[in-house]
Scaffold this motif. Sequence first.
Motif, PDB file in Angstrom:
ATOM      1  N   VAL A 344      74.566  48.332  -1.960  1.00 49.39           N
ATOM      2  CA  VAL A 344      75.684  48.492  -1.027  1.00 49.39           C
ATOM      3  C   VAL A 344      76.160  47.097  -0.650  1.00 49.39           C
ATOM      4  CG1 VAL A 344      76.464  49.456   1.155  1.00 49.39           C
ATOM      5  CG2 VAL A 344      74.705  50.644  -0.159  1.00 49.39           C
ATOM      6  N   ALA A 345      77.401  46.792  -0.978  1.00 47.08           N
ATOM      7  CA  ALA A 345      77.970  45.463  -0.713  1.00 47.08           C
ATOM      8  C   ALA A 345      78.825  45.520   0.545  1.00 47.08           C
ATOM      9  CB  ALA A 345      78.806  44.996  -1.903  1.00 47.08           C
ATOM     10  N   LEU A 346      78.585  44.594   1.458  1.00 53.58           N
ATOM     11  CA  LEU A 346      79.282  44.548   2.734  1.00 53.58           C
ATOM     12  C   LEU A 346      79.813  43.142   2.977  1.00 53.58           C
ATOM     13  CD1 LEU A 346      76.568  46.402   4.823  1.00 53.58           C
ATOM     14  CD2 LEU A 346      78.778  47.373   4.213  1.00 53.58           C
ATOM     15  N   GLU A 347      80.675  43.056   3.961  1.00 58.92           N
ATOM     16  CA  GLU A 347      81.202  41.765   4.410  1.00 58.92           C
ATOM     17  C   GLU A 347      80.500  41.368   5.692  1.00 58.92           C
ATOM     18  OE1 GLU A 347      85.553  39.637   5.247  1.00 58.92           O
ATOM     19  OE2 GLU A 347      85.386  41.810   5.046  1.00 58.92           O
ATOM     20  N   LYS A 348      80.018  40.125   5.766  1.00 57.25           N
ATOM     21  CA  LYS A 348      79.389  39.654   6.996  1.00 57.25           C
ATOM     22  C   LYS A 348      80.468  39.403   8.036  1.00 57.25           C
ATOM     23  CE  LYS A 348      74.999  37.583   5.632  1.00 57.25           C
ATOM     24  NZ  LYS A 348      74.196  36.344   5.638  1.00 57.25           N
ATOM     25  N   LEU A 349      80.498  40.244   9.033  1.00 60.84           N
ATOM     26  CA  LEU A 349      81.541  40.165  10.052  1.00 60.84           C
ATOM     27  C   LEU A 349      80.959  39.632  11.356  1.00 60.84           C
ATOM     28  CD1 LEU A 349      83.245  43.627   9.400  1.00 60.84           C
ATOM     29  CD2 LEU A 349      84.045  41.384   8.647  1.00 60.84           C
ATOM     30  N   MET A 350      81.635  38.679  11.965  1.00 62.06           N
ATOM     31  CA  MET A 350      81.253  38.160  13.277  1.00 62.06           C
ATOM     32  C   MET A 350      81.935  39.019  14.340  1.00 62.06           C
ATOM     33  SD  MET A 350      79.298  35.681  12.385  1.00 62.06           S
ATOM     34  CE  MET A 350      79.096  34.712  13.871  1.00 62.06           C
ATOM     35  N   VAL A 351      81.291  40.141  14.666  1.00 61.03           N
ATOM     36  CA  VAL A 351      81.922  41.131  15.545  1.00 61.03           C
ATOM     37  C   VAL A 351      82.198  40.542  16.926  1.00 61.03           C
ATOM     38  CG1 VAL A 351      81.684  43.429  16.540  1.00 61.03           C
ATOM     39  CG2 VAL A 351      80.785  42.965  14.258  1.00 61.03           C
ATOM     40  N   LYS A 352      81.292  39.692  17.409  1.00 62.85           N
ATOM     41  CA  LYS A 352      81.491  39.097  18.736  1.00 62.85           C
ATOM     42  C   LYS A 352      82.756  38.256  18.771  1.00 62.85           C
ATOM     43  CE  LYS A 352      79.182  36.331  22.276  1.00 62.85           C
ATOM     44  NZ  LYS A 352      77.950  35.581  22.633  1.00 62.85           N
ATOM     45  N   SER A 357      88.263  38.397  23.872  1.00 63.00           N
ATOM     46  CA  SER A 357      89.500  38.658  24.609  1.00 63.00           C
ATOM     47  C   SER A 357      90.561  37.614  24.300  1.00 63.00           C
ATOM     48  CB  SER A 357      89.226  38.677  26.112  1.00 63.00           C
ATOM     49  OG  SER A 357      90.416  38.817  26.841  1.00 63.00           O
ATOM     50  N   ALA A 358      91.816  38.042  24.347  1.00 62.48           N
ATOM     51  CA  ALA A 358      92.934  37.139  24.073  1.00 62.48           C
ATOM     52  C   ALA A 358      93.674  36.727  25.338  1.00 62.48           C
ATOM     53  CB  ALA A 358      93.908  37.807  23.099  1.00 62.48           C
ATOM     54  N   GLY A 366      97.064  33.918  27.206  1.00 62.53           N
ATOM     55  CA  GLY A 366      97.127  34.409  25.840  1.00 62.53           C
ATOM     56  C   GLY A 366      98.367  35.230  25.565  1.00 62.53           C
ATOM     57  N   LYS A 367      98.537  35.610  24.310  1.00 70.55           N
ATOM     58  CA  LYS A 367      99.669  36.415  23.866  1.00 70.55           C
ATOM     59  C   LYS A 367      99.166  37.748  23.326  1.00 70.55           C
ATOM     60  CE  LYS A 367     102.405  32.349  22.510  1.00 70.55           C
ATOM     61  NZ  LYS A 367     103.115  31.677  21.382  1.00 70.55           N
ATOM     62  N   ASN A 368      99.974  38.786  23.497  1.00 72.78           N
ATOM     63  CA  ASN A 368      99.649  40.131  22.994  1.00 72.78           C
ATOM     64  C   ASN A 368      98.264  40.576  23.479  1.00 72.78           C
ATOM     65  OD1 ASN A 368     102.099  40.160  21.524  1.00 72.78           O
ATOM     66  ND2 ASN A 368     101.120  39.112  19.808  1.00 72.78           N
ATOM     67  N   VAL A 369      98.022  40.354  24.762  1.00 72.96           N
ATOM     68  CA  VAL A 369      96.694  40.649  25.314  1.00 72.96           C
ATOM     69  C   VAL A 369      96.413  42.148  25.262  1.00 72.96           C
ATOM     70  CG1 VAL A 369      95.245  40.478  27.366  1.00 72.96           C
ATOM     71  CG2 VAL A 369      96.811  38.623  26.796  1.00 72.96           C
ATOM     72  N   GLN A 371      97.658  44.430  23.218  1.00 73.51           N
ATOM     73  CA  GLN A 371      97.447  44.873  21.845  1.00 73.51           C
ATOM     74  C   GLN A 371      96.066  44.455  21.330  1.00 73.51           C
ATOM     75  OE1 GLN A 371     100.038  43.463  23.120  1.00 73.51           O
ATOM     76  NE2 GLN A 371     101.960  44.366  22.406  1.00 73.51           N
ATOM     77  N   LYS A 372      95.672  43.228  21.678  1.00 78.24           N
ATOM     78  CA  LYS A 372      94.355  42.747  21.232  1.00 78.24           C
ATOM     79  C   LYS A 372      93.229  43.538  21.886  1.00 78.24           C
ATOM     80  CE  LYS A 372      91.661  39.802  19.060  1.00 78.24           C
ATOM     81  NZ  LYS A 372      90.348  40.219  19.526  1.00 78.24           N
ATOM     82  N   ALA A 373      93.419  43.932  23.142  1.00 76.79           N
ATOM     83  CA  ALA A 373      92.397  44.734  23.818  1.00 76.79           C
ATOM     84  C   ALA A 373      92.236  46.083  23.125  1.00 76.79           C
ATOM     85  CB  ALA A 373      92.761  44.917  25.287  1.00 76.79           C
ATOM     86  N   GLY A 374      93.361  46.685  22.704  1.00 72.90           N
ATOM     87  CA  GLY A 374      93.278  47.942  21.979  1.00 72.90           C
ATOM     88  C   GLY A 374      92.578  47.789  20.646  1.00 72.90           C
ATOM     89  N   LEU A 375      92.848  46.679  19.947  1.00 72.85           N
ATOM     90  CA  LEU A 375      92.166  46.413  18.679  1.00 72.85           C
ATOM     91  C   LEU A 375      90.669  46.217  18.899  1.00 72.85           C
ATOM     92  CD1 LEU A 375      92.245  45.795  15.648  1.00 72.85           C
ATOM     93  CD2 LEU A 375      92.739  43.408  16.228  1.00 72.85           C
ATOM     94  N   ASN A 376      90.306  45.499  19.954  1.00 70.95           N
ATOM     95  CA  ASN A 376      88.881  45.300  20.259  1.00 70.95           C
ATOM     96  C   ASN A 376      88.174  46.627  20.518  1.00 70.95           C
ATOM     97  OD1 ASN A 376      89.468  42.609  20.053  1.00 70.95           O
ATOM     98  ND2 ASN A 376      89.320  42.166  22.237  1.00 70.95           N
ATOM     99  N   ARG A 377      88.838  47.519  21.265  1.00 69.95           N
ATOM    100  CA  ARG A 377      88.252  48.831  21.539  1.00 69.95           C
ATOM    101  C   ARG A 377      88.035  49.604  20.252  1.00 69.95           C
ATOM    102  NH1 ARG A 377      91.396  49.117  26.035  1.00 69.95           N
ATOM    103  NH2 ARG A 377      93.062  50.159  24.865  1.00 69.95           N
ATOM    104  N   ALA A 378      89.021  49.543  19.363  1.00 69.12           N
ATOM    105  CA  ALA A 378      88.919  50.287  18.101  1.00 69.12           C
ATOM    106  C   ALA A 378      87.792  49.750  17.229  1.00 69.12           C
ATOM    107  CB  ALA A 378      90.247  50.220  17.358  1.00 69.12           C
TER     108      ALA A 378
END
Length: 456
Positions: A344-352, A357-358, A366-369, A371-378
């Motif tokens: 199983v091949a995966l990408e090492k993601l730095m989730v933190k 927060s933006a 910050g900009k688009n705060v 929208q970024k919060a919604g992306l973080n939740r998802a």
Amino acid sequence: MTKTQVVRAYRFALDATPSQVEILRRYANASRAAFNFALGMKTASHERWKRGRDPLVAADMDMAEAKKKAPKVRIPRKPQVHRHFIATKGKGPIGPLRQGEERRTPYPWWEGVNANSFQEAFFDADAAWKNWLDSMTGKRAGAPVGYPRFKRKGSRESFRLTNTAVRFAGYRRLWIGGGGGQAAFTVRLHEPARRLVRLLDAGQARILRATIARDGHRWFAAVVVEEIAVLPNRPTRRQANAGRVGVDLGVKSAAAFSDPVVLAHGAPGVLELANPRHVRNTEKKLARAQRVASRRFVKGAQKQSKGYHEAKARVAKLHAQLAARRASTQHLLTRRLVEQYAEVALEKLMVKNMTRSAKGSAENPGKNVRQKAGLNRAILDVGFGEIRRQIEYKAAWYGSSTRYVGTYFPSSKTCSNCHWKNKELTLADRVFKCTQCGMIMDRDANAAQMIKKHAQ
């Protein structure tokens, strides 16, 4: 196949009666109070050490030098804490009583519970203190660990027992030891523990410990056992023929696969797992329940109303259901991957870093705060880190293995056919179009193909 000893946890829902729930809550409260008792002794000793260090710092001594020159103060650990507790638990307060005051023991929480519940809490306080020290000195990897905090009343109710105080009584009963005037009792399991009990009876497993905790409206028992397991030392023929699968975790689709994955028995293989969006499907009910609980809360009241506790229980139940649905999706996905493919091949993601927060600061907002919060939740709703963790330990159970590409590997911006890079690709572009070879493919599917080819 290889026989080896593995440590596994089995989680069972409990069908406790109302009287048994009161006993479980008493055990949990004793565990919380014991943790605070041990932590209080540690922080008191630490304060004494700081009182010897601070005058040296005030005299313009370097902080590192002042720490070395300060008088040594021993931080009590579990044996010292337990001895002090035994020596003082039955003694009343020193000095005369006020008018109308009755003499009582200083630590009433130890009565009516098994001694394991607070002895294990003493060990937890030691672990919390060690984690903080190791984080301060750089011995502990990962994010910094803060100064240990006391557990307030109303926090998560849980307690731990060793194998001397918990065992199974048949397939459908869990025996919990008593103490301090409380008789031992058995709690009915919601589902039979037939497989585990047979392993225990055959001598192929032994209980190490059990953590009993309330999650939402139910109580659960997580029984940790050491068992003899027969694990495959190589992939099966079907896994070897399937080879490697690349997995690209995302938000639009929870996971995109380079090759078909059968998620349900008898169903055809799919190239993506649709994002179930558990948070979005629950947020309206959760927000409504939280508003009700907020309206019923009376600030400054010594005791809240019955209606508030009912509303609070409703919020906890929704959170527990949300977590259970997310865990069910994660376990389904990870098991299907490791049992069908050799790698199983995966990408090492730095989730933190991905979910940072933006909002910025007052000087540099910050900009688009929003929208970024919604992306973080998802991102957190899918659980990238948990999926990776489950694949890593389940791979050993099914003879599979894991491979990774680098953290900053441009899997989404590189053509999987000719390796041309589209540096202008944005998150809004869901289709990858290669201007060099003419390939047109879904962005996530292209990333899964790249991860499959370049995983190390």
